[in-house]
Structure formats: C-alpha cells, structure tokens
Motif scaffolding. Structure first.
Motif, PDB file in Angstrom:
ATOM      1  N   VAL A 150      65.919  45.417  34.291  1.00  0.00           N
ATOM      2  CA  VAL A 150      65.227  46.754  34.639  1.00  0.00           C
ATOM      3  C   VAL A 150      65.055  47.119  36.129  1.00  0.00           C
ATOM      4  O   VAL A 150      65.399  48.105  36.455  1.00  0.00           O
ATOM      5  CB  VAL A 150      63.701  46.530  33.911  1.00  0.00           C
ATOM      6  CG1 VAL A 150      62.918  47.640  34.376  1.00  0.00           C
ATOM      7  CG2 VAL A 150      63.727  46.527  32.352  1.00  0.00           C
ATOM      8  N   PHE A 151      64.745  46.071  37.069  1.00  0.00           N
ATOM      9  CA  PHE A 151      64.517  46.278  38.417  1.00  0.00           C
ATOM     10  C   PHE A 151      65.832  46.602  38.956  1.00  0.00           C
ATOM     11  O   PHE A 151      65.702  47.862  39.740  1.00  0.00           O
ATOM     12  CB  PHE A 151      64.166  44.956  39.142  1.00  0.00           C
ATOM     13  CG  PHE A 151      63.908  45.043  40.372  1.00  0.00           C
ATOM     14  CD1 PHE A 151      62.851  45.388  40.967  1.00  0.00           C
ATOM     15  CD2 PHE A 151      65.048  44.630  41.118  1.00  0.00           C
ATOM     16  CE1 PHE A 151      62.543  45.607  42.349  1.00  0.00           C
ATOM     17  CE2 PHE A 151      64.608  45.020  42.797  1.00  0.00           C
ATOM     18  CZ  PHE A 151      63.312  45.313  43.164  1.00  0.00           C
ATOM     19  N   GLU A 152      67.005  46.128  38.726  1.00  0.00           N
ATOM     20  CA  GLU A 152      68.025  46.696  39.226  1.00  0.00           C
ATOM     21  C   GLU A 152      68.617  48.102  38.779  1.00  0.00           C
ATOM     22  O   GLU A 152      69.472  48.647  39.349  1.00  0.00           O
ATOM     23  CB  GLU A 152      69.390  45.495  39.165  1.00  0.00           C
ATOM     24  CG  GLU A 152      68.869  44.406  39.898  1.00  0.00           C
ATOM     25  CD  GLU A 152      69.758  43.148  39.520  1.00  0.00           C
ATOM     26  OE1 GLU A 152      70.755  43.385  38.774  1.00  0.00           O
ATOM     27  OE2 GLU A 152      69.357  42.097  40.138  1.00  0.00           O
ATOM     28  N   HIS A 153      68.404  48.309  37.503  1.00  0.00           N
ATOM     29  CA  HIS A 153      68.977  49.568  36.797  1.00  0.00           C
ATOM     30  C   HIS A 153      67.971  50.879  36.830  1.00  0.00           C
ATOM     31  O   HIS A 153      68.394  51.779  36.025  1.00  0.00           O
ATOM     32  CB  HIS A 153      69.602  49.142  35.535  1.00  0.00           C
ATOM     33  CG  HIS A 153      70.593  48.262  35.825  1.00  0.00           C
ATOM     34  ND1 HIS A 153      70.726  47.010  35.740  1.00  0.00           N
ATOM     35  CD2 HIS A 153      72.113  48.530  36.045  1.00  0.00           C
ATOM     36  CE1 HIS A 153      71.661  46.245  35.866  1.00  0.00           C
ATOM     37  NE2 HIS A 153      72.572  47.322  36.165  1.00  0.00           N
ATOM     38  N   ALA A 154      66.649  50.316  36.974  1.00  0.00           N
ATOM     39  CA  ALA A 154      65.573  51.755  36.826  1.00  0.00           C
ATOM     40  C   ALA A 154      65.982  52.842  37.718  1.00  0.00           C
ATOM     41  O   ALA A 154      66.654  52.548  38.812  1.00  0.00           O
ATOM     42  CB  ALA A 154      64.346  51.200  37.295  1.00  0.00           C
ATOM     43  N   GLY A 155      65.970  53.943  37.246  1.00  0.00           N
ATOM     44  CA  GLY A 155      66.110  55.290  37.921  1.00  0.00           C
ATOM     45  C   GLY A 155      65.076  55.492  39.051  1.00  0.00           C
ATOM     46  O   GLY A 155      65.200  56.371  39.773  1.00  0.00           O
ATOM     47  N   LEU A 156      63.844  54.860  38.704  1.00  0.00           N
ATOM     48  CA  LEU A 156      62.934  55.150  39.582  1.00  0.00           C
ATOM     49  C   LEU A 156      62.899  54.168  40.872  1.00  0.00           C
ATOM     50  O   LEU A 156      63.373  52.769  40.447  1.00  0.00           O
ATOM     51  CB  LEU A 156      61.395  55.055  38.937  1.00  0.00           C
ATOM     52  CG  LEU A 156      61.260  56.023  37.909  1.00  0.00           C
ATOM     53  CD1 LEU A 156      59.982  55.644  37.051  1.00  0.00           C
ATOM     54  CD2 LEU A 156      61.005  57.415  38.457  1.00  0.00           C
ATOM     55  N   GLY A 157      62.355  54.339  41.858  1.00  0.00           N
ATOM     56  CA  GLY A 157      62.281  53.277  42.981  1.00  0.00           C
ATOM     57  C   GLY A 157      61.236  52.337  42.746  1.00  0.00           C
ATOM     58  O   GLY A 157      60.079  52.680  42.181  1.00  0.00           O
ATOM     59  N   ILE A 158      61.637  50.949  42.739  1.00  0.00           N
ATOM     60  CA  ILE A 158      60.720  49.910  42.683  1.00  0.00           C
ATOM     61  C   ILE A 158      60.789  48.978  43.916  1.00  0.00           C
ATOM     62  O   ILE A 158      61.707  48.686  44.152  1.00  0.00           O
ATOM     63  CB  ILE A 158      61.166  49.077  41.204  1.00  0.00           C
ATOM     64  CG1 ILE A 158      60.801  49.990  40.207  1.00  0.00           C
ATOM     65  CG2 ILE A 158      60.129  47.759  41.298  1.00  0.00           C
ATOM     66  CD1 ILE A 158      61.580  49.203  38.887  1.00  0.00           C
ATOM     67  N   ALA A 159      59.521  48.584  44.430  1.00  0.00           N
ATOM     68  CA  ALA A 159      59.551  47.682  45.640  1.00  0.00           C
ATOM     69  C   ALA A 159      58.623  46.631  45.214  1.00  0.00           C
ATOM     70  O   ALA A 159      57.552  46.810  44.641  1.00  0.00           O
ATOM     71  CB  ALA A 159      59.205  48.592  46.897  1.00  0.00           C
ATOM     72  N   LEU A 160      59.027  45.586  45.702  1.00  0.00           N
ATOM     73  CA  LEU A 160      58.047  44.217  45.363  1.00  0.00           C
ATOM     74  C   LEU A 160      57.647  44.053  46.752  1.00  0.00           C
ATOM     75  O   LEU A 160      58.175  43.945  47.852  1.00  0.00           O
ATOM     76  CB  LEU A 160      58.731  43.058  44.941  1.00  0.00           C
ATOM     77  CG  LEU A 160      59.488  43.244  43.495  1.00  0.00           C
ATOM     78  CD1 LEU A 160      60.258  42.018  43.298  1.00  0.00           C
ATOM     79  CD2 LEU A 160      58.448  43.573  42.589  1.00  0.00           C
ATOM     80  N   VAL A 161      56.171  44.053  46.871  1.00  0.00           N
ATOM     81  CA  VAL A 161      55.272  44.005  48.144  1.00  0.00           C
ATOM     82  C   VAL A 161      54.518  42.716  48.332  1.00  0.00           C
ATOM     83  O   VAL A 161      54.126  42.311  47.368  1.00  0.00           O
ATOM     84  CB  VAL A 161      54.717  45.158  48.401  1.00  0.00           C
ATOM     85  CG1 VAL A 161      53.907  45.367  49.672  1.00  0.00           C
ATOM     86  CG2 VAL A 161      55.335  46.612  48.248  1.00  0.00           C
TER      87      VAL A 161
END
Length: 179
Positions: A150-161
């Motif tokens: 999910v993290f690698e292929h999501a069309g939305l930006g995801i950042a783990l902070v």
C-alpha cells in the motif's frame, strides 16, 4: 554406562520435586544416549503437546527423526549430527508433526553430558513449543508486506514522520509531488 531406564533422568536425581517440575512443564524434557537413535526418557509434555506418550518415544528407534516435519528433516538432522559430533551444546528450531497431524514448532535446547572420563555419553534437552511465536511472526511479516504494498503503490503521498517531525520515509507519490 549401562542402559538407561525410561525414568533414568529422574531416578538418578531421586527428587520428587524435580519429577513434579519436569512432568508439569509445558515443554518436552528428554534424554538419550549419545550413540542411540531412541530416547531413554521423555516427560509428560510429549503427550500434552504432541499427543505421543513416553512409551512411543522410548520404545521406537528413530521416533524423533521420523516425526520431524518433512520440510525440516534434512536440515535438522544435519545440524544435530554436526553439533553432536563436535560435542557442543546447541539449540535450534524445527517443526514436528503431532499425532493429530498438527504442525508444531519447537526450540530445542540440547546439552551434552560427559561421563567421569570426560567422554560424551548422554544428550539432554528441553523442547519448548514456539508455535504461537512462529504464527505471530508470520502474521507480522504478512502485515508488513501488505503495508509495504500500500505504501509503495498508493496514488497519494504518504510520509512516515519521526518524533522530531522529520520524515523517516516517503513513498514515490511524495517524491513526485515535492521533487
């Protein structure tokens, strides 16, 4: 050293407290002569965990070997042979097939016992059922795999902070948005 009886481990100790402890552990305590292919003692845990009683372990040559999971058999036998030949205490993980055909994972802690002249004569061990731990590890690995997909292929930006507010990891969509 002469042949051992099925209760040899406890008979030599002669201690009812030790007997109670060994037979009430949620583990399999065992003993075998170093050059034998059969156990000389197996605790009650064998029946509780695998469904096979001490009489089956002590009365059948190759019982442990024959009940190893087929996928683990060669590696477990090779590892055990190597460590026993080197007269080293050792531990390892493998699966066995229970009487009801369940797959049971064990971590086996093996101690080499030496006679008065220093020659190895016995193996003593404790087989701890780690099936629940192995299931939890597999579930965690599966969950991690799903998250990564999910993290690698999501069309939305995801950042783990991190706690300091700095990005620890971002996916490709964040990289495309922010450069």
């Amino acid at each position: 050293m002469g042949p051992l009886t099925t209760n040899s481990l406890l008979e030599r100790g002669g201690d009812a407290r030790l007997s109670g402890l060994v037979h009430n552990l949620e583990a399999i305590v065992w003993e075998a002569e170093i050059d034998s292919d059969r156990a000389s003692f197996v605790s009650a845990g064998a029946r509780d965990i695998l469904g096979y009683g001490a009489e089956e372990w002590t009365g059948t040559a190759g019982f442990w070997r024959d009940h190893l999971h087929p996928d683990d058999r060669d590696a477990a036998l090779a590892f055990a042979a190597r460590e026993i030949a080197a007269c080293r205490d050792h531990q390892y993980e493998y699966r066995m097939i229970a009487a009801d055909f369940r797959e049971v994972w064990f971590r086996d802690f093996v101690h080499v016992v030496r006679d008065a002249s220093g020659e190895p004569c016995l193996l003593r061990g404790v087989m701890v059922d780690i099936t629940d731990r192995k299931r939890a590890e597999a579930a965690l690995a599966e969950s991690e795999s799903r998250f990564r997909t999910v993290f690698e292929h999501a069309g939305l930006g995801i950042a783990l902070v991190g706690a300091e507010g700095r990005p620890l990891e971002v996916n490709g969509a964040v990289e495309q948005l922010l450069g």
